[in-house]
Write a protein that holds these residues in place. Structure first.
Motif, short mmCIF file in Angstrom:
data_model
loop_
_atom_site.label_atom_id
_atom_site.label_comp_id
_atom_site.label_asym_id
_atom_site.label_seq_id
_atom_site.Cartn_x
_atom_site.Cartn_y
_atom_site.Cartn_z
N UNK A 154 1.35 -3.00 -10.98
CA UNK A 154 0.92 -3.44 -9.66
C UNK A 154 1.30 -4.90 -9.42
N UNK A 155 1.17 -5.73 -10.45
CA UNK A 155 1.56 -7.13 -10.33
C UNK A 155 3.06 -7.27 -10.08
N UNK A 156 3.86 -6.51 -10.81
CA UNK A 156 5.31 -6.55 -10.61
C UNK A 156 5.69 -6.10 -9.20
N UNK A 157 5.02 -5.05 -8.72
CA UNK A 157 5.29 -4.57 -7.36
C UNK A 157 4.96 -5.66 -6.34
N UNK A 158 3.82 -6.30 -6.50
CA UNK A 158 3.40 -7.34 -5.57
C UNK A 158 4.38 -8.52 -5.61
N UNK A 159 4.79 -8.93 -6.80
CA UNK A 159 5.70 -10.07 -6.93
C UNK A 159 7.10 -9.76 -6.41
N UNK A 160 7.44 -8.50 -6.27
CA UNK A 160 8.75 -8.13 -5.71
C UNK A 160 8.87 -8.56 -4.25
N UNK A 161 7.77 -8.83 -3.59
CA UNK A 161 7.77 -9.29 -2.19
C UNK A 161 7.69 -10.81 -2.08
N UNK A 162 7.65 -11.50 -3.19
CA UNK A 162 7.41 -12.94 -3.20
C UNK A 162 8.70 -13.73 -3.37
N UNK A 163 8.62 -15.02 -3.19
CA UNK A 163 9.72 -15.94 -3.50
C UNK A 163 9.13 -17.23 -4.06
N UNK B 96 -12.10 -3.88 -25.26
CA UNK B 96 -10.94 -4.62 -24.74
C UNK B 96 -10.19 -3.73 -23.76
N UNK B 97 -9.53 -4.35 -22.79
CA UNK B 97 -8.74 -3.57 -21.83
C UNK B 97 -7.82 -2.61 -22.55
N UNK B 98 -7.80 -1.37 -22.10
CA UNK B 98 -6.95 -0.36 -22.72
C UNK B 98 -5.49 -0.61 -22.36
N UNK B 99 -4.57 -0.13 -23.18
CA UNK B 99 -3.15 -0.25 -22.85
C UNK B 99 -2.81 0.43 -21.52
N UNK B 100 -3.47 1.52 -21.21
CA UNK B 100 -3.21 2.22 -19.94
C UNK B 100 -3.60 1.36 -18.75
N UNK C 91 0.83 -1.21 0.00
CA UNK C 91 0.00 0.00 0.00
C UNK C 91 0.86 1.25 0.00
N UNK C 92 1.91 1.25 0.81
CA UNK C 92 2.83 2.39 0.86
C UNK C 92 3.54 2.58 -0.48
N UNK C 93 3.93 1.48 -1.11
CA UNK C 93 4.65 1.55 -2.38
C UNK C 93 3.76 2.04 -3.53
N UNK C 94 2.49 1.73 -3.48
CA UNK C 94 1.58 2.13 -4.56
C UNK C 94 1.56 3.65 -4.71
N UNK C 95 1.71 4.35 -3.63
CA UNK C 95 1.66 5.81 -3.66
C UNK C 95 2.75 6.42 -4.54
N UNK C 96 3.85 5.72 -4.77
CA UNK C 96 4.95 6.28 -5.54
C UNK C 96 5.13 5.66 -6.92
N UNK C 97 4.25 4.74 -7.31
CA UNK C 97 4.36 4.12 -8.63
C UNK C 97 4.10 5.13 -9.74
N UNK C 98 4.87 5.07 -10.81
CA UNK C 98 4.68 6.01 -11.92
C UNK C 98 3.37 5.76 -12.65
N UNK C 99 2.96 4.50 -12.82
CA UNK C 99 1.70 4.22 -13.53
C UNK C 99 0.50 4.73 -12.74
N UNK C 100 0.61 4.73 -11.43
CA UNK C 100 -0.48 5.23 -10.61
C UNK C 100 -0.66 6.72 -10.86
N UNK C 101 0.43 7.43 -11.04
CA UNK C 101 0.36 8.87 -11.29
C UNK C 101 -0.19 9.19 -12.68
N UNK C 102 -0.07 8.25 -13.61
CA UNK C 102 -0.60 8.45 -14.96
C UNK C 102 -2.08 8.09 -15.05
N UNK C 103 -2.62 7.45 -14.02
CA UNK C 103 -4.01 7.01 -14.02
C UNK C 103 -4.93 8.16 -13.57
N UNK C 104 -6.22 8.03 -13.85
CA UNK C 104 -7.15 9.08 -13.40
C UNK C 104 -7.14 9.23 -11.88
#
Length: 159
Positions: A131-140, A119-123, A73-86
């Motif tokens: 978000x998936x990459x961020x979540x998987x960064x905590x996984x093993x 169809x799902x937009x590229x954005x 949750x804390x990391x989502x606040x600084x993601x670049x894609x989040x800032x490009x979203x509405x």
């Protein structure tokens, strides 16, 4: 490589190479192809081999999934894609019954989430991928251990 994966790769390559494919659709197909090829080109894990996400050690070895959800949750606040979203989008991260991590992207406007064909937009795909990459960064994972958690990203589209 499973037969279904081979067929998907061929369809994506055909879409990318077709002269009438739009720029955004071509870019989305290329990203999907890159992800599939990255997953399938990994060598088979040998016993004892493990892979750890870039942020795996950050919460600590024995951290609960609810603590990992807080850190995501804390990391989502600084993601670049989040800032490009509405600005209307909402994000929640939870560990339901310690069975995995669930990221929910809510209040997604339909006109932003889908293209003219429905169809799902590229954005939206870029946001979900990040978000998936961020979540998987905590996984093993590895040949002799299970994944730390199963992660999912869910979107809630509104009209």
């Amino acid at each position: 490589m499973p037969t279904g994966t081979i067929g998907r790769i061929q369809r994506l390559r055909s879409l990318i190479e077709h002269p009438r494919t739009g720029v955004a659709e071509r870019a989305a197909a290329q990203r999907m192809l890159d992800r599939i090829l990255a997953k399938t080109s990994r060598p088979a894990a040998r016993p004892g081999e493990r892979s750890y996400g870039a942020r795996h050690a950050r919460p600590g070895r024995h951290a609960s999934l609810s603590r990992i959800a807080e850190m995501i949750t804390e990391d989502i606040a600084v993601l670049s894609a989040v800032h490009d979203a509405p600005d209307l989008l909402t994000y929640s991260v939870e560990a339901p019954a310690e069975a995995g991590i669930l990221i929910t992207v809510g209040a997604v406007p339909r006109e932003w989430a889908t293209d003219a064909d429905g169809v799902d937009s590229p954005a939206l795909r870029a946001l979900v991928d990040e978000l998936t990459d961020l979540m998987n960064a905590y996984n093993h994972e590895g040949a002799d251990i299970a994944r730390r958690f199963i992660g999912r990203v869910r979107t809630q589209i509104v009209d």
